[in-house]
Design a protein around this motif. Structure first.
Motif, PDB file in Angstrom:
ATOM      1  N   PRO A 116       0.877  -1.365   0.174  1.00 13.26           N
ATOM      2  CA  PRO A 116      -0.119  -0.150  -0.442  1.00 13.26           C
ATOM      3  C   PRO A 116       0.872   1.307   0.287  1.00 13.26           C
ATOM      4  N   TRP A 117       0.380   2.152  -0.630  1.00 13.09           N
ATOM      5  CA  TRP A 117       0.893   4.048  -0.762  1.00 13.09           C
ATOM      6  C   TRP A 117       0.449   4.488   0.004  1.00 13.09           C
ATOM      7  N   ARG A 118       0.304   5.695   0.327  1.00 10.56           N
ATOM      8  CA  ARG A 118       0.190   6.653   0.910  1.00 10.56           C
ATOM      9  C   ARG A 118       0.206   7.981   0.293  1.00 10.56           C
ATOM     10  N   SER A 119       0.902   8.760  -0.975  1.00  8.51           N
ATOM     11  CA  SER A 119       0.234   8.992  -1.851  1.00  8.51           C
ATOM     12  C   SER A 119       0.846   8.693  -2.874  1.00  8.51           C
ATOM     13  N   PRO A 120       0.832   9.430  -4.071  1.00  4.46           N
ATOM     14  CA  PRO A 120       1.003   9.176  -5.405  1.00  4.46           C
ATOM     15  C   PRO A 120       2.410   8.766  -5.607  1.00  4.46           C
ATOM     16  N   ALA A 121       3.327   9.985  -4.916  1.00  4.91           N
ATOM     17  CA  ALA A 121       4.741   9.879  -5.324  1.00  4.91           C
ATOM     18  C   ALA A 121       5.115   8.675  -4.593  1.00  4.91           C
ATOM     19  N   ASP A 122       4.569   8.200  -3.630  1.00  5.99           N
ATOM     20  CA  ASP A 122       5.493   7.338  -2.679  1.00  5.99           C
ATOM     21  C   ASP A 122       6.109   5.828  -3.431  1.00  5.99           C
ATOM     22  N   ALA A 123       7.448   5.693  -2.903  1.00  2.00           N
ATOM     23  CA  ALA A 123       7.738   4.480  -3.941  1.00  2.00           C
ATOM     24  C   ALA A 123       6.846   3.441  -4.114  1.00  2.00           C
ATOM     25  N   ALA A 124       6.346   3.159  -2.847  1.00  2.00           N
ATOM     26  CA  ALA A 124       5.659   1.884  -3.398  1.00  2.00           C
ATOM     27  C   ALA A 124       4.557   2.152  -4.039  1.00  2.00           C
ATOM     28  N   ARG A 125       4.372   3.426  -4.446  1.00  2.00           N
ATOM     29  CA  ARG A 125       2.988   2.830  -6.025  1.00  2.00           C
ATOM     30  C   ARG A 125       3.875   2.770  -6.709  1.00  2.00           C
ATOM     31  N   ASP A 178      -7.064   5.847  -4.888  1.00  2.00           N
ATOM     32  CA  ASP A 178      -7.747   6.302  -4.136  1.00  2.00           C
ATOM     33  C   ASP A 178      -7.041   5.246  -2.008  1.00  2.00           C
ATOM     34  N   ALA A 179      -6.511   5.995  -2.176  1.00  2.00           N
ATOM     35  CA  ALA A 179      -5.449   5.347  -0.909  1.00  2.00           C
ATOM     36  C   ALA A 179      -6.283   5.160   0.280  1.00  2.00           C
ATOM     37  N   SER A 180      -7.681   5.251   0.322  1.00  2.00           N
ATOM     38  CA  SER A 180      -8.652   5.627   1.468  1.00  2.00           C
ATOM     39  C   SER A 180      -8.872   4.236   1.469  1.00  2.00           C
ATOM     40  N   HIS A 181      -8.891   3.936   0.688  1.00  2.00           N
ATOM     41  CA  HIS A 181      -9.377   2.278   1.239  1.00  2.00           C
ATOM     42  C   HIS A 181      -8.480   1.453   0.786  1.00  2.00           C
ATOM     43  N   PHE A 202      -2.998  -0.585   5.800  1.00  2.00           N
ATOM     44  CA  PHE A 202      -1.970  -0.306   5.562  1.00  2.00           C
ATOM     45  C   PHE A 202      -1.384  -1.205   7.230  1.00  2.00           C
ATOM     46  N   ASN A 203      -1.949  -2.440   6.951  1.00  2.00           N
ATOM     47  CA  ASN A 203      -1.309  -3.843   7.111  1.00  2.00           C
ATOM     48  C   ASN A 203      -1.674  -5.156   6.501  1.00  2.00           C
ATOM     49  N   ALA A 204      -1.597  -4.699   5.617  1.00  2.00           N
ATOM     50  CA  ALA A 204      -1.691  -5.650   4.640  1.00  2.00           C
ATOM     51  C   ALA A 204      -1.574  -5.781   3.202  1.00  2.00           C
ATOM     52  N   LEU A 205      -1.539  -6.343   2.524  1.00  2.00           N
ATOM     53  CA  LEU A 205      -0.753  -5.925   0.830  1.00  2.00           C
ATOM     54  C   LEU A 205      -1.606  -5.830   0.460  1.00  2.00           C
ATOM     55  N   LEU A 206      -1.172  -4.598  -0.546  1.00  2.00           N
ATOM     56  CA  LEU A 206      -2.202  -3.935  -1.586  1.00  2.00           C
ATOM     57  C   LEU A 206      -2.568  -5.002  -2.774  1.00  2.00           C
ATOM     58  N   ARG A 207      -1.752  -5.717  -3.158  1.00  2.00           N
ATOM     59  CA  ARG A 207      -2.695  -6.356  -4.407  1.00  2.00           C
ATOM     60  C   ARG A 207      -1.506  -8.430  -4.033  1.00  2.00           C
ATOM     61  N   LEU A 208      -2.162  -9.047  -4.384  1.00  2.00           N
ATOM     62  CA  LEU A 208      -0.769 -10.281  -4.843  1.00  2.00           C
ATOM     63  C   LEU A 208      -2.468 -10.945  -5.070  1.00  2.00           C
ATOM     64  N   ALA A 209      -1.157 -11.563  -6.703  1.00  2.00           N
ATOM     65  CA  ALA A 209      -2.329 -11.666  -7.945  1.00  2.00           C
ATOM     66  C   ALA A 209      -1.338 -12.839  -8.339  1.00  2.00           C
ATOM     67  N   VAL A 210      -1.647 -13.831  -8.793  1.00  2.00           N
ATOM     68  CA  VAL A 210      -0.758 -15.023  -9.506  1.00  2.00           C
ATOM     69  C   VAL A 210      -0.618 -15.483 -11.316  1.00  2.00           C
TER      70      VAL A 210
END
Length: 204
Positions: A37-46, A126-129, A132-140
Motif C-alpha cells: 500500500p502507498w500513502r501518496s502518488p509520489a510514494d515509492a511503493a506505488r 484512492d489510498a483511503s481504501h 496498511f497492515n496488509a498487501l495491496l495486491r497479491l495475484a498469481v
C-alpha cells in the motif's frame, strides 16, 4: 507455495482445459504480483503504470494462441489498482490507442485474456481504501497450454527450472536460458523444491 496452489487448483485447470479441449496441460511458472500500500502518488511503493503491451500471440496448437490469466488473491478495482485491458484490441494488430479499463476482481477470481489483447497493470487512485497492515495486491499469473505444444527437451528444461526454483515467461511451451536472462528472471538460492501434489504435478 501459493503459486503452485493456484496452478494445481482443479477449477483453474478446468478453465484452461475448456479452452484447449484437453486436460493434458502444462503451466507457466511466472513470478507473483506483489504490491504494498502507498500513502501518496509520489510514494515509492506505488507501482508505475503506463506499460500497455501485447504478449506473444503466435499460434501454439491447432491455430490457437495462448490465453493468459491471473488469479487475484486480493480485491482489485480502480481504487486499489490491478489488471487493465483495452477491449477488442486482440482483433487489431495496428495497436490502436484506446481507453483501458480496470477489471474488478474479488479474492479468488480468475480473469483470462487472449495474449494479443493490449493489457497491463495500473496503480489505483484512492489510498483511503487501503489496509496498511496488509498487501495491496497479491495475484498469481497463470497460463496453460496443451503438453503436446512442448517438445521433449522443453519438458525436461521445465522440470529443471522447477527444481532450481526459477521463474519463466508466460508461455509454458517455451523455455530457454536466453528468455530467463534477457527478461531478468532469477533463481532463488538456496532453494528447496516444493513437494507437489498430484494435481500440481499434472501440469508441470
Amino acid at each position: 507455495d501459493g503459486s503452485w496452489l493456484v496452478r494445481g487448483n482443479r477449477r483453474v485447470q478446468s478453465a484452461f482445459a475448456s479452452i484447449w479441449d484437453t486436460d493434458d496441460l502444462i503451466t507457466s511458472m511466472d513470478s507473483l504480483f506483489v504490491w504494498r500500500p502507498w500513502r501518496s502518488p509520489a510514494d515509492a511503493a506505488r507501482t508505475r503504470g503506463g506499460w500497455l503491451h501485447r504478449d506473444d500471440h503466435t499460434a501454439v496448437v491447432d491455430g490457437k494462441c495462448t490465453v493468459q490469466g491471473i488469479v487475484s488473491l486480493t480485491t482489485a478495482d480502480d481504487a486499489r489498482g490491478g489488471f487493465v485491458c483495452c477491449l477488442d484490441t486482440h482483433r487489431d494488430d495496428s495497436y490502436p490507442v484506446r481507453d483501458w479499463r480496470y477489471v474488478c476482481l474479488d479474492p479468488g477470481d480468475l480473469v483470462l485474456w487472449h495474449s494479443n489483447l493490449v493489457h497491463a497493470s495500473e496503480p489505483g487512485c484512492d489510498a483511503s481504501h487501503f489496509d496498511f497492515n496488509a498487501l495491496l495486491r497479491l495475484a498469481v499469473p497463470v497460463c496453460m497450454v496443451p503438453r503436446r505444444a512442448a517438445d521433449h527437451a522443453v519438458l525436461q528444461q521445465r522440470r529443471q527450472r522447477f527444481l532450481d526454483g526459477a521463474t519463466t515467461k508466460h508461455s509454458p511451451h517455451k523455455v530457454s536460458d536466453a528468455h530467463l536472462h534477457d527478461a531478468g528472471f532469477f533463481f532463488l538460492r538456496p532453494h528447496h523444491p516444493l513437494e507437489l501434489s498430484p494435481d500440481m504435478r499434472r501440469v508441470l
